[in-house]
Design an enzyme around this catalytic site. Structure first.
Site, short mmCIF file in Angstrom:
data_model
loop_
_atom_site.label_atom_id
_atom_site.label_comp_id
_atom_site.label_asym_id
_atom_site.label_seq_id
_atom_site.Cartn_x
_atom_site.Cartn_y
_atom_site.Cartn_z
N GLU A 177 69.95 91.12 154.59
CA GLU A 177 70.63 91.65 153.41
C GLU A 177 71.92 90.94 153.01
O GLU A 177 72.96 91.59 152.81
CB GLU A 177 70.96 93.14 153.61
N GLU A 186 62.28 97.17 155.90
CA GLU A 186 62.88 98.48 156.05
C GLU A 186 62.44 99.33 154.88
O GLU A 186 62.46 98.88 153.74
CB GLU A 186 64.42 98.42 156.02
#
Ligand code: NAG
Ligand code: NAG
Ligand code: NAG
Ligand code: NAG
Ligand code: NAG
Length: 508
Positions: free
Chosen positions: A193, A402
């Site tokens: 991320e 995720e």
């Protein structure tokens, strides 16, 4: 004659085509068996969020430890969920659930306590043990190298990700991991991320290492940093570090010895317009493109997009020719972390032109923008994200690394809402796969309740509850663990519509 044979073949195959298209039109997923056998189902955690043993066996602090110590987050992470000492028990739980893969991260400061230099034999031993235990139970390890936890030593020495020096140190760390673990690990993610950690860590300052400058800090007085420039530098160096590690992996390890895959994970931003107004729709579209282009355009082409250049101007770092060659194509897959929507709203442009952060850069160009907190909406926005990747970025190989549903940490173990969320999202994944998306796996966040990045121990996403008041940190399975287990073992037979979860609860 040839034509006749072809016609006969077509006619004889016709019922099969019809059957496939009828099924394709109405297909609800029942269980894992509906997916290709090489599609990977897993779940994950990351080092700092579950390991504990923060001060044991030679580990040194990371910037996330510092963040917690400075009072920005509360909750004990010295023992935490204690996976460091309980990995065998956790792997056993994973095997019971039927996980095919476990995604975890390596704590850089556990493996190489000063960020560079000598290895910590205890750290090496721990990750070897964890990997071997997973393999013993037939579970694929998927490793993330960086997840918000830079060794504090490197932050102190040269400012971590804002310095080009990070590229060399990250590559050396990655090389250690490939060399020591790569004989058994097939999936590597370099950086997790970056499109969140550079904004949270260097623009708004609410994530480690909490750098920002006035007036851009979110609910804080910024004591160090520069929101105008540093987010772009941190991203640039993340991309270079990623590309350098990927190159190393491919040339030195993958070529004939190891046959794994290397990628980067990005936060799958689904930016919905907050109303249907022309302005909101336009802003949402540009903002979305900005946040994907920032990471993906260099990876695909070796350079930032024209949109990025137009919006950021001279503050955008430049890739040299060699760097461009290194960055271009430096991925085997793109990891996506996805939770829900954020919405974009038209706002009058009132930022000073002189000093702007990333959000203001977006505002100046477009005149307006406000991005609000994420909200959990229907799984439709995941569909949007997957289609966007297919259409705008040439349908790259994707792994959803995720995806999960947040609840109060101490809420009921009968987490029906989480199961509904999983069902709906897995159905979307299936539909996208059917539709030609190059998707290779789906991982729920998180395997056990972890120390969350934004909320510490207040909320959680886990399939297992961890009793933090119990010195043994006992794990309790939730309904979602049972449901996922049935799904993975081919036992659920109700199509994944959202009422099914409630029904299943009564039959489980
Ligand atoms: C920022 O500093 C001012 C003045 O010192 C103080 O009043 C305020 O509470 C601080 N804000 C935060 C969020 O720390
Ligand atoms: C941030 O960096 C820019 C460019 O170097 C500089 O002009 C500006 O003064 C800096 N801002 C702060 C708050 O230091
Ligand atoms: C811009 O306007 C909004 C809404 O009126 C306000 O909350 C914000 O503080 C303003 N920003 C600046 C930099 O003046
Ligand atoms: C969970 O914790 C919150 C905050 O501490 C509390 O308000 C709530 O009543 C608790 N819920 C349960 C089910 O114990
Ligand atoms: C399949 O893809 C097409 C075009 O790429 C899109 O219009 C359609 O909505 C997609 N369907 C699903 C179920 O993703």
């Amino acid at each position: 004659m040839g034509i006749n044979i072809i016609i006969i073949i077509i006619i004889s195959l016709l019922p099969l085509f019809l059957l496939i298209s009828i099924l394709g039109g109405t297909d609800g997923v029942d269980n894992r068996c509906d997916f290709p056998s090489d599609f990977i189902f897993g779940s994950g955690t990351t080092a700092f969020q579950v390991e504990g043993a923060a001060k044991e066996d030679g580990r040194t602090p990371s910037i996330w430890d510092t963040f917690v110590q400075s009072g920005q987050q509360t909750g004990d992470t010295d023992v935490g969920c204690n996976q460091y000492h309980k990995y065998k028990e956790d792997v056993k739980l994973m095997a019971d659930v039927g996980l095919e893969a476990y995604r975890f991260s390596i704590s850089w400061s556990r493996l190489i306590p000063n960020g560079r230099g000598p290895l910590n034999p205890k750290g090496l031993e721990y990750y070897n043990n964890l990997i071997n235990e997973l393999l013993l139970h037939g579970i694929q390890p998927h490793i993330t190298l960086y997840n918000y936890d830079l060794p504090q030593a490197l932050e102190d020495e040269y400012g971590g990700w804002i310095s080009p020096k990070i590229v060399e140190d990250f590559s050396a760390y990655a090389e250690v991991c490939f060399r020591e673990f790569g004989d058994r690990v097939l999936y590597w993610t370099t950086v997790n991320e970056p499109n969140v950690f550079v904004l949270g860590g260097y623009d708004l300052g609410f994530l480690p290492p909490e750098r920002c400058s006035f007036p851009f800090g979110r609910n804080k007085n910024c004591s160090k940093g520069n929101s105008t420039t540093e987010p772009y530098l941190a991203m640039h160096h993340s991309l270079l570090a990623h590309a350098s590690a990927a190159d190393l992996y491919r040339t030195k390890f993958k070529k004939d010895k190891q046959h794994g895959h290397i990628g980067i994970s990005i936060y799958g931003i689904s930016l919905a317009p907050s109303t249907n107004s022309k302005e909101d729709v336009h802003v949402a579209q540009i903002a979305k493109q900005f946040f994907y282009d920032w990471v993906l355009h260099p990876l695909m082409t070796g350079d930032y997009s024209n949109l990025m250049k137009k919006i950021v101007g001279s503050k955008l770092p430049i890739f040299t020719k060699d760097e461009a060659n290194l960055v271009k194509g430096s991925y085997d897959f793109i990891g996506i972390t996805y939770y829900g929507d954020m919405s974009c709203k038209y706002m009058p442009n009132n930022w000073s032109v002189e000093y702007r952060d990333v959000y203001a850069d977006l505002q100046i160009q477009m005149g307006f923008l406000s991005i609000t907190e994420r909200s959990l909406t229907s799984a439709k926005s995941l569909k949007g994200v997957l289609q966007y990747l297919m259409q705008e970025f040439g349908n790259p190989p994707v792994i959803i690394y995720e995806n999960g549903f947040e609840t109060e940490r101490n809420s009921s173990l009968q987490d029906v809402a989480r199961v509904k969320y999983m069902m709906e999202h897995i159905q979307v994944v299936f539909d996208a796969l059917r539709n030609g998306s190059n998707m290779n796996g789906y991982f729920t966040w998180s395997f056990i309740d972890v120390f969350e990045l934004l909320t510490g121990y207040k909320t959680s996403y886990g399939l297992f509850y961890v009793d933090l008041d119990d010195p043994n940190r006992k794990r309790y399975s939730k309904f979602s663990a049972k449901w996922y287990s049935n799904f993975l073992k081919g036992k659920t037979s109700t199509s994944l519509d959202s009422d099914a979860a409630t029904k299943l609860l009564f039959y489980s």
